[in-house]
Each structure stands twice: as structure tokens, then as C-alpha cells.
Scaffold this active site. Structure first.
Site, PDB file in Angstrom:
ATOM      1  N   ARG A  61      51.722   1.751  51.976  1.00 57.90           N
ATOM      2  CA  ARG A  61      52.199   3.399  52.226  1.00 57.90           C
ATOM      3  C   ARG A  61      51.211   4.363  51.458  1.00 57.90           C
ATOM      4  O   ARG A  61      51.338   5.379  51.865  1.00 57.90           O
ATOM      5  CB  ARG A  61      53.636   3.386  51.657  1.00 57.90           C
ATOM      6  CG  ARG A  61      54.215   4.946  51.477  1.00 57.90           C
ATOM      7  CD  ARG A  61      55.544   4.910  51.860  1.00 57.90           C
ATOM      8  NE  ARG A  61      56.262   3.969  50.875  1.00 57.90           N
ATOM      9  CZ  ARG A  61      56.660   4.385  49.682  1.00 57.90           C
ATOM     10  NH1 ARG A  61      56.111   5.297  49.166  1.00 57.90           N
ATOM     11  NH2 ARG A  61      57.380   3.334  49.058  1.00 57.90           N
ATOM     12  N   TYR A 115      50.790  24.551  69.674  1.00 53.27           N
ATOM     13  CA  TYR A 115      51.445  23.405  70.115  1.00 53.27           C
ATOM     14  C   TYR A 115      53.022  23.313  70.154  1.00 53.27           C
ATOM     15  O   TYR A 115      53.558  23.480  69.040  1.00 53.27           O
ATOM     16  CB  TYR A 115      50.887  22.113  69.568  1.00 53.27           C
ATOM     17  CG  TYR A 115      51.455  20.799  70.007  1.00 53.27           C
ATOM     18  CD1 TYR A 115      51.448  20.439  71.231  1.00 53.27           C
ATOM     19  CD2 TYR A 115      52.069  19.842  69.076  1.00 53.27           C
ATOM     20  CE1 TYR A 115      52.176  19.235  71.760  1.00 53.27           C
ATOM     21  CE2 TYR A 115      52.511  18.592  69.491  1.00 53.27           C
ATOM     22  CZ  TYR A 115      52.520  18.312  70.763  1.00 53.27           C
ATOM     23  OH  TYR A 115      53.311  17.322  71.195  1.00 53.27           O
ATOM     24  N   ASP A 188      44.553  24.068  62.652  1.00 49.36           N
ATOM     25  CA  ASP A 188      44.774  22.986  63.396  1.00 49.36           C
ATOM     26  C   ASP A 188      43.326  22.930  64.445  1.00 49.36           C
ATOM     27  O   ASP A 188      43.320  23.792  65.305  1.00 49.36           O
ATOM     28  CB  ASP A 188      45.997  22.914  64.407  1.00 49.36           C
ATOM     29  CG  ASP A 188      46.154  21.860  65.345  1.00 49.36           C
ATOM     30  OD1 ASP A 188      45.061  21.350  65.566  1.00 49.36           O
ATOM     31  OD2 ASP A 188      47.278  21.434  65.696  1.00 49.36           O
ATOM     32  N   LYS A 213      43.527  12.732  69.517  1.00 51.47           N
ATOM     33  CA  LYS A 213      43.101  13.485  70.616  1.00 51.47           C
ATOM     34  C   LYS A 213      41.378  13.153  70.544  1.00 51.47           C
ATOM     35  O   LYS A 213      40.975  11.941  70.647  1.00 51.47           O
ATOM     36  CB  LYS A 213      43.318  14.819  70.526  1.00 51.47           C
ATOM     37  CG  LYS A 213      44.968  15.240  70.582  1.00 51.47           C
ATOM     38  CD  LYS A 213      45.531  14.669  71.686  1.00 51.47           C
ATOM     39  CE  LYS A 213      47.032  15.144  71.741  1.00 51.47           C
ATOM     40  NZ  LYS A 213      47.661  14.955  70.689  1.00 51.47           N
TER      41      LYS A 213
END
Ligand SMILES: Cc1ncc(COP(=O)(O)O)c(C=O)c1O
Length: 401
Positions: A61, A115, A188, A213
Site C-alpha cells: 500500500r 472533467y 491537470d 490516457k
């Protein structure tokens, strides 16, 4: 367990082949490290690694050597001191907001046309947690300044090229503005990718990616990453130990492999998008084309300056003449090559209907305010031969006229 030879078949089936001493050879490519935990020479060693007085791994983690390799590659491409990887772009955005100080009683200023999930994260989730969010047109510097001043915001969040309206943010000016009002600038950079633009070089504090992406590029991995300073990275790392949005080693490996061809893919995708946008502009069945590479785009000159002749991105949006949702759907169904699938930035050409997908969580009124009509489609050009993309669009446009 040092010697297995006297152990039972069942025990050897479990332990044989594991925990072999570290290899003294160097593989050409980064291995996948799927282990959750690590063993140490002694408990004192374990204690030292946990106390950070000795380098070492602790728990999946927290991170893995494979995720760290991906992080160092992204940091290199974004010109950052460090990077922190996540299991998705949204996990990265959420983490960056927390690391930059979003808490009850604080304010965030963000671009209006971010977004859809980012929009809803801000306006629903963060608002419900007591964070004030003000959305503004980020291309209007005066409006951004007023919002920063009025709200005393600690964060300004924008997309370099916005989704799906492809507005180009003036990152150098926004960085100056944010810092003048003591806010951190979070960018972003998913649509531009570091191939086109590196916001940290112009003063941004956190650069966020949906690595699902362009960075990964093949439509086979979900990932996010933040490139930033070492100080911010340490903050992100400690927060992530609690929130657990960690990128797994298999995904990290895929993302790292995808990253290697980023410049080659982006070059082709930008060329394809430019050609498609110019072609669509001439089509009578198309009412409007939005692409920063078109001279009529409101931030065309800014994009030329910021992206320094490398292209204008691989995404364009357009409105089919007289289209409502039904006509836009019929157009998308008629496509044979371009895939009507959620996502962007892949080697495949992908098309979405933002009102029913990426911006579905917005109400009709919110979409109208942002400027996303029912007839708008967003095309992410792949690396196919552009003539085949054009032929596909042509036959689909003809079929709905
Ligand atoms: C600009 C932008 N940022 C963030 C995200 C979220 O990324 P992910 O789907 O990897 O969580 C997306 C997803 O489409 C996006 O387009």
C-alpha cells in the site's frame, strides 16, 4: 526459512522458489514486484526501515519498486523532483487537493469546464465536507483573480487543455496569480502530456495526470500520477499510506512500458487531430469544430506559444449540424473504425458523447452553464492512418444526414 529440504511436500509447495537472494545482474527492463510484504535481516533492520533511517520497502500500500520506477520516469518527463503514483487519475486529483490543504473551511477556485468527475468531486463531495468551491472560466484571468481574492482560496485547479471544450489555460499567468494570492496551482496536464507542456517549468505546484490516457496510451491500464517537489511528494506519500489509492505493480509496469512511446504516439496523434479538425471544418454537416490548432480557436496563439510548435493535442470536439442526443448517438453508432468507448489518449481513435458519459454526473443546467450541448462529440485521434479516420467520419456523417 533457510533450508526447505527436510520440509514436507506441502510446505515446499508453498515456500520453494521464494525469497531467493537478490540477483547480482541488472535486467534491461524493470521487473514487476507483486509482493505485498518484505523480510529483513533482523527485527532491528525492520525497525530502521520503518523509522526511515535505512532505505527499504515496507508494504505494497505504501509503494513498490515497480511503482517507484514509473514515478521516477514521470518525474523525469515532467521536470519534477519527484512523483507519486495512484490507482486512477481521480485518486490523484483527490490526493493533490488534500495535500494542498483542502479541509473544512478552506476554499478552492477551479476551472468551470474541468472533467465531469472532477467537477462533481468539487461541487458535491468536497462541498459536502465543508470546502467552498468557486468555478470560473480559467481563460478569463480577471475572473480568476476576483475569485481568488474574494474566496481567499488556497488552491487554484485548472486543466492545461480542458475536457471536452479544449480551452487552453495560460499556466504561466495563472501560476503568478495563484502565488500572488498564496494559493497553490494544481494543473491537470492529462490532455497536453509532458510532450506538449510541462507546467512545473512555469510555476505550477502539482501536476496531475490521468495516466490512464496519454502516459500509458494503450487502453489497458488505469493509473494516476502527480509530479511535484520532494516536499509535496513526502506529504502525498504519507497521506496515501492512510487513503490507499496506490498504483499496483502490474499496472505500474504497463504504465511504464506505455510511457516509452509517449513522444512517438503524441506526435502522430497531434498530426492526425490537426488534419481531422481542418477537414471537419470544411464539412457542411458539421456545425462547429473546437481544436486549439485551428486559427479560429480563442486560445490558438497562446497554445502556439505554450506548446512551441509540437502540436495542439490529440483531442478535438465537434457539433454535428442540427444534432440532438439521438442524432449524435446515430452518428457514433455508424462509425466503423473510431470506437465509441470511454477514455481518450489511446493508440485507437476513441469517440465519446460528453453529455452522456464524461459529463453525465452534471445536471442539464450545469452542462448548459459549462457549455456542453447534446450534439457535441469528442474525438481522441489514435495513431491510425489519418485517411482511414477521415473516411470513417465521412461515411458516418453521410449516414445521419
Ligand atoms: C482530464 C481528466 N482528468 C482526470 C480524469 C480521471 O482519470 P481516471 O479515469 O484515470 O480516474 C480524466 C478521465 O477521463 C480526464 O479526462
Amino acid at each position: 526459512m533457510k533450508d526447505l529440504s527436510r520440509k514436507s511436500f506441502q510446505t515446499r509447495a508453498v515456500h520453494a522458489g521464494e525469497r531467493v537472494p537478490p540477483a547480482d545482474y541488472t535486467p534491461v527492463t524493470t521487473p514487476i514486484w507483486p509482493t505485498v510484504g518484505y523480510i529483513y535481516e533482523s527485527m532491528d533492520d525492520l525497525d530502521a526501515v520503518f523509522a526511515k533511517t535505512k532505505p527499504g520497502q515496507i508494504y505494497l500500500r505504501y509503494t513498490s519498486p515497480t511503482a517507484m520506477a514509473f514515478e521516477s520516469a514521470v518525474a523525469s518527463l515532467e521536470g519534477a523532483e519527484a512523483a507519486q503514483a495512484y490507482g486512477s487519475g481521480m485518486a490523484a486529483i483527490h490526493a493533490a487537493l488534500l495535500a494542498a490543504g483542502a479541509r473544512a473551511g478552506t476554499s478552492i477556485v477551479a476551472a468551470l469546464d474541468v472533467y465531469g468527475a472532477t467537477f462533481t468531486l468539487l461541487t458535491n463531495l468536497f462541498t459536502s465536507l465543508g470546502v467552498d468551491t468557486r468555478l470560473v472560466d480559467a481563460t478569463n484571468l480577471a475572473a480568476v483573480e476576483t475569485a481568488l481574492k474574494e474566496t481567499n482560496a488556497i488552491i487554484l485547479l485548472v486543466e492545461t487543455i480542458s475536457n471536452p471544450l479544449l480551452k487552453v489555460a495560460d499556466i504561466p499567468s495563472l501560476a503568478k496569480l495563484a502565488h500572488r494570492y498564496n494559493a497553490s496551482l494544481l494543473v491537470d496536464n492529462t490532455f497536453a502530456s509532458p510532450y506538449l507542456f510541462r507546467p512545473l517549468e512555469y510555476g505550477a505546484d502539482y501536476v496531475i495526470h490521468s495516466a490512464t490516457k496519454y502516459l500509458s496510451g494503450h487502453g489497458d491500464v488505469m493509473a494516476g500520477v502527480i509530479a511535484t517537489s520532494t516536499e509535496n511528494k513526502n506529504r502525498l506519500f504519507d497521506l496515501n499510506k492512510l487513503t490507499g489509492g496506490t498504483l499496483g505493480p502490474f499496472e505500474a509496469w504497463l504504465a511504464l512500458r506505455g510511457l516509452k512511446t509517449l513522444p512517438l504516439r503524441m506526435r502522430q496523434q497531434c498530426q492526425n487531430a490537426q488534419r481531422v479538425a481542418e477537414w471537419l471544418e470544411k464539412q457542411p454537416r458539421v456545425a462547429r469544430v473546437i481544436y486549439p490548432g485551428l486559427p479560429g480557436h480563442p486560445q490558438h496563439e497562446l497554445a502556439e506559444k505554450l506548446f512551441a510548435d509540437k502540436g495542439f493535442g490529440g483531442v478535438l470536439s465537434f457539433e454535428i449540424a442540427g444534432a440532438d442526443r439521438a442524432k449524435a448517438f446515430r452518428f457514433m453508432e455508424a462509425l466503423q473504425l473510431c470506437l465509441p468507448a470511454t477514455s481518450l489518449g489511446d493508440i485507437y481513435s476513441l469517440i465519446v458523447h460528453p453529455a452522456s458519459s464524461s459529463h453525465r454526473t452534471l445536471s442539464a443546467e450545469e452542462r448548459a452553464r459549462v457549455g456542453i450541448p447534446e450534439g457535441l462529440v469528442r474525438l481522441s485521434t489514435g495513431i491510425e492512418d489519418v485517411e482511414d479516420i477521415l473516411a470513417d467520419l465521412e461515411q458516418a456523417l453521410e449516414s445521419v444526414s
